[in-house]
Design an enzyme around this catalytic site. Sequence first.
Site, PDB file in Angstrom:
ATOM      1  N   HIS A   1      62.637  34.722  26.500  1.00  0.00           N
ATOM      2  CA  HIS A   1      63.590  34.283  25.479  1.00  0.00           C
ATOM      3  C   HIS A   1      63.530  35.258  24.311  1.00  0.00           C
ATOM      4  CE1 HIS A   1      65.838  31.769  22.738  1.00  0.00           C
ATOM      5  NE2 HIS A   1      66.199  31.064  23.785  1.00  0.00           N
TER       6      HIS A   1
ATOM      7  N   ASP B   1      65.572  26.560  30.677  1.00  0.00           N
ATOM      8  CA  ASP B   1      66.187  26.433  31.998  1.00  0.00           C
ATOM      9  C   ASP B   1      65.178  26.247  33.119  1.00  0.00           C
ATOM     10  OD1 ASP B   1      68.887  26.637  31.300  1.00  0.00           O
ATOM     11  OD2 ASP B   1      68.614  28.760  30.902  1.00  0.00           O
TER      12      ASP B   1
HETATM   13  N1  COA Z   1      61.247  38.172  33.938  1.00  0.00           N
HETATM   14  C1  COA Z   1      60.600  39.355  33.925  1.00  0.00           C
HETATM   15  N2  COA Z   1      60.630  40.192  32.867  1.00  0.00           N
HETATM   16  C2  COA Z   1      61.341  39.798  31.804  1.00  0.00           C
HETATM   17  C3  COA Z   1      62.018  38.579  31.751  1.00  0.00           C
HETATM   18  C4  COA Z   1      61.959  37.755  32.874  1.00  0.00           C
HETATM   19  N3  COA Z   1      62.584  36.586  32.918  1.00  0.00           N
HETATM   20  N4  COA Z   1      62.630  38.460  30.570  1.00  0.00           N
HETATM   21  C5  COA Z   1      62.349  39.562  29.891  1.00  0.00           C
HETATM   22  N5  COA Z   1      61.576  40.388  30.634  1.00  0.00           N
HETATM   23  C6  COA Z   1      61.056  41.704  30.249  1.00  0.00           C
HETATM   24  C7  COA Z   1      62.133  42.759  30.506  1.00  0.00           C
HETATM   25  O1  COA Z   1      62.083  43.285  31.805  1.00  0.00           O
HETATM   26  C8  COA Z   1      61.779  43.758  29.435  1.00  0.00           C
HETATM   27  O2  COA Z   1      60.647  44.489  29.879  1.00  0.00           O
HETATM   28  P1  COA Z   1      60.474  46.053  29.521  1.00  0.00           P
HETATM   29  O3  COA Z   1      60.365  46.084  28.011  1.00  0.00           O
HETATM   30  O4  COA Z   1      59.249  46.420  30.234  1.00  0.00           O
HETATM   31  O5  COA Z   1      61.707  46.727  30.027  1.00  0.00           O
HETATM   32  C9  COA Z   1      61.328  42.904  28.255  1.00  0.00           C
HETATM   33  O6  COA Z   1      60.820  41.706  28.838  1.00  0.00           O
HETATM   34  C10 COA Z   1      62.453  42.554  27.312  1.00  0.00           C
HETATM   35  O7  COA Z   1      63.519  41.964  28.058  1.00  0.00           O
HETATM   36  P2  COA Z   1      65.002  41.873  27.571  1.00  0.00           P
HETATM   37  O8  COA Z   1      65.888  41.543  28.720  1.00  0.00           O
HETATM   38  O9  COA Z   1      65.322  43.105  26.781  1.00  0.00           O
HETATM   39  O10 COA Z   1      64.895  40.652  26.585  1.00  0.00           O
HETATM   40  P3  COA Z   1      66.132  39.964  25.903  1.00  0.00           P
HETATM   41  O11 COA Z   1      65.621  39.351  24.660  1.00  0.00           O
HETATM   42  O12 COA Z   1      67.280  40.888  25.799  1.00  0.00           O
HETATM   43  O13 COA Z   1      66.538  38.858  26.972  1.00  0.00           O
HETATM   44  C11 COA Z   1      66.676  36.920  28.252  1.00  0.00           C
HETATM   45  C12 COA Z   1      66.254  37.514  26.894  1.00  0.00           C
HETATM   46  C13 COA Z   1      66.613  35.399  28.155  1.00  0.00           C
HETATM   47  C14 COA Z   1      68.131  37.295  28.547  1.00  0.00           C
HETATM   48  C15 COA Z   1      65.743  37.437  29.339  1.00  0.00           C
HETATM   49  O14 COA Z   1      64.433  36.998  29.087  1.00  0.00           O
HETATM   50  C16 COA Z   1      66.193  37.026  30.742  1.00  0.00           C
HETATM   51  O15 COA Z   1      67.052  37.683  31.330  1.00  0.00           O
HETATM   52  N6  COA Z   1      65.586  35.921  31.282  1.00  0.00           N
HETATM   53  C17 COA Z   1      65.979  35.441  32.592  1.00  0.00           C
HETATM   54  C18 COA Z   1      67.263  34.633  32.494  1.00  0.00           C
HETATM   55  C19 COA Z   1      67.056  33.324  31.811  1.00  0.00           C
HETATM   56  O16 COA Z   1      66.138  32.576  32.107  1.00  0.00           O
HETATM   57  N7  COA Z   1      67.966  33.012  30.876  1.00  0.00           N
HETATM   58  C20 COA Z   1      67.956  31.765  30.155  1.00  0.00           C
HETATM   59  C21 COA Z   1      67.696  31.977  28.700  1.00  0.00           C
HETATM   60  S1  COA Z   1      67.462  30.466  27.848  1.00  0.00           S
END
Ligand code: COA
Length: 392
Positions: A271, A325
């Site tokens: 998150h 979620d």
């Molecule tokens: N699983 C594995 N790695 C994850 C992850 C996950 N669910 N969420 C984040 N990371 C890692 C990324 O790979 C990234 O790693 P890196 O720095 O080595 O490249 C780092 O954490 C940052 O991720 P990022 O996608 O840039 O974070 P964000 O703040 O932009 O995204 C979410 C937040 C919620 C979109 C992201 O955590 C995600 O896609 N989660 C899965 C989908 C989900 O559950 N969404 C519901 C949100 S309530």
Amino acid sequence: MTSSPAPQAASVPVPFRPGLEGVPATQSAICDIDGIRGLLTYRGYPLEQLAANSTFLETAYLLIWGELPTIFQLRDFEQEVQMHRRVSFRIRDMMKCFPAGGHPMDALQASAASLGLFYSRRALDDPQYVFDAVVRLIAKIPTMVAAFQLIRKGQDPIQPRDDLAYSANFLYMLTEREPDPIAARIFDRCLILHAEHSLNASTFSARVTASTLTDPYAVVASAVGTLAGPLHGGANEDVLEMLEEIGTVDAVESWLDQAIKARKKIMGFGHREYKVKDPRAVILQKLAEDLFLRFGHDAMYDVARRLEEVAADRLGPKGIYPNVDFYSGLVYRKLGIPRDLFTPIFAIARTAGWLAHWREQLGANRIYRPTQIYTGSGERAWLPLESRPAVV
Ligand code: COA
């Protein structure tokens, strides 16, 4: 073909932050998140207290009007919502033309937008108009979600029942059965947990749309479209698919290691705001356990718990823990709700938050118009068709 290099960006007052991470885009008094301590408050009230003691409609009132209602205000709001639950036969007929295989979020977005055709007056400075719009949206969104569910099964939607409270009535319209009171209460608590979460993508979308002074139905429709994506509301559907793909508790560890190696995102984890377990996931996990105690265990829950345990080692050090979620899908599944309705149910709840932000935006409005850093071609001369180089 030559083109001059892109002009240097004019001096940029703030550094570019992809996804606007950490950039304040508004001031808001609605919801506060402490992502380090895992705390969430609505209008200052801790979520745990609201989920334990309040109803969804009471929480919606708090979010939208800023204070917990008195008993008279609450009765009045509940009664108004109850009176506006029905949707026009024209909207139901329109929904009958939607493809049965379409996603219910698309059906909801289209139906929510269509409300603007029926109540199009944009008297945004008229408190009665604002109140009526709030009531209509809170009242009709669940009816539209339930209606599409029956329509796509080839049935006629059933009318709301005035003797049932908000959540019980929704479950009744969806399943055609009066729900178990404990199941209805657990569902209502799920709505409280999903009602608001500060400036997430759909709420930002709602505020941007609101800032143009369009009608509230367009505001909610734009937010529904934004919520539909798998990185936002759509993740809870994907969580169940992931748990089923893993299959058993014993398979969790190797599955996770492979997923991490393949740089896959683990659905229901991570998150932008929280660096610890999402407080909503803590409550949802408890609700799931309550449901399993009453209605029987779900083996997928054991897979989920094991995944959380193993992921704490692998992803915890990066601040990646279960989000809202992760357990919500298991709760909805136990309530017998089809998977592709999970996000529409999220939308039913979040309508309260979107409307709170709609009102707040109108209270101090300035249209959103951020800037950009241009990275395209410099100025170049138009070429006639025959002079353009072949594209290989
Ligand atoms: N699983 C594995 N790695 C994850 C992850 C996950 N669910 N969420 C984040 N990371 C890692 C990324 O790979 C990234 O790693 P890196 O720095 O080595 O490249 C780092 O954490 C940052 O991720 P990022 O996608 O840039 O974070 P964000 O703040 O932009 O995204 C979410 C937040 C919620 C979109 C992201 O955590 C995600 O896609 N989660 C899965 C989908 C989900 O559950 N969404 C519901 C949100 S309530």
